[in-house]
Design a protein around this motif. Structure first.
Motif: not given
Length: 300
Positions: A140-150, A167-170, A175-179, A183-188
């Motif tokens: 599987a492949i993915g990304v880290s620290n990507f904001m929605p526009h990235h 992403v940083e999340l606590h 980061q509700p906009d990132v979450q 979700a809209e893209h099917g990304v965990l």
């Protein structure tokens, strides 16, 4: 809402399963990483997260071998650093990482940062990940620290939707906009600093506030006979997020894994959600940082 039980997994958008909880080794000294990974795997963890830029991939692999747990049972995740972005450069970075880890195949390979000032290079690096995925070298492949526009910019220019965005999340930075975008893209969504450890050494107003000392977190922990850290990890899991808490202390490694025998109520989850300050503790992925490209990832 998910209710993961011990040793359970989330299913990624390509059908690969990932253990809900993993051991992170960010800022773990190289000399302590092997022992931490060995301890975690013997405790029951089956997911290890590292990165080329942590400079402890070799030790993470050593811990895997020392644990006695078969490689096929462990989900191994690492990241490509920005100085190795570019199609051919990233293919070579994969070889460096697998050589250090002592594995032939990675379960998950991420791009560590979006690097908006050189996004064409980021896209080229991701296309190399797509090649590795097509060749079966990564599951599987993915990304880290990507904001929605990235994320949207990447998806528009590539073929394989990322499986994970770490992403940083606590509770103090959710980061509700990132979450939502994930979700809209099917990304965990995968949380780094899931307990809020980053707030221990950085705080905007200098008060040194800690999530573990937050009255709301402590009250919920007392109600369940659990520690604040266990409550925060449970919060992530019940919201359907992967979490990768970091520790090199055996007792804390075990404590962080002991989160499968209780559940938080909807009111408790909402109370933790309400702690969000909107203040980032780590570096802003949108800020240009040329010095990042000066970091050289060694061959061995």
């Amino acid at each position: 809402m998910n209710d993961p039980q011990q040793n359970s997994t989330f299913t990624l958008n390509n059908g690969v399963t990932i253990p809900v909880l993993g051991l992170g080794v960010f800022q773990s000294p190289a000399e302590e990483t092997a022992a931490a990974v060995e301890t975690a795997l013997q405790t029951g963890y089956r997911h290890i997260d590292t990165a080329a830029a942590y400079f402890n991939e070799r030790e993470a692999g050593e811990g895997l071998r020392r644990s006695g747990v078969d490689r096929s049972e462990v989900f191994v995740e690492t990241k490509i650093w920005v100085s190795d972005y570019g199609y051919n450069e990233t293919l070579h970075a994969f070889e460096k990482s697998t050589r250090k880890l002592g594995v032939d195949q990675l379960d998950l390979l991420l791009l560590h940062q979006p690097v908006p000032e050189r996004f064409d290079t980021t896209v080229a690096a991701y296309k190399a990940l797509e090649r590795l995925y097509a060749d079966g070298k990564v599951r599987a492949i993915g990304v880290s620290n990507f904001m929605p526009h990235h994320l949207s910019g990447l998806v528009e220019r590539t073929d394989v939707v990322p499986a994970v965005n770490q992403v940083e999340l606590h509770p103090y930075f959710t980061q509700p906009d990132v979450q939502k975008a994930n979700a809209e893209h099917g990304v965990l969504t995968q949380a780094w600093s899931p307990i809020g450890g980053i707030t221990f050494y950085w705080d905007q107003d200098g008060t040194g506030r800690s999530t573990l000392k937050d009255p709301t977190v402590q009250s919920i922990a007392q109600a369940h006979g659990k520690t604040p850290a266990q409550v925060l990890l449970r919060w992530h899991l019940q919201h359907g997020r992967s979490a990768i808490p970091k520790s090199t202390t055996p007792s804390r490694i075990a404590e962080n894994f002991d989160v499968f025998d209780f559940s938080l109520s909807s009111d408790e989850l909402a109370a933790l959600d309400a702690l969000d300050t909107g203040v980032r503790g780590g570096p802003d992925p949108n800020v240009t940082s040329p010095e990042r490209f000066e970091v050289v990832i060694p061959e061995d």
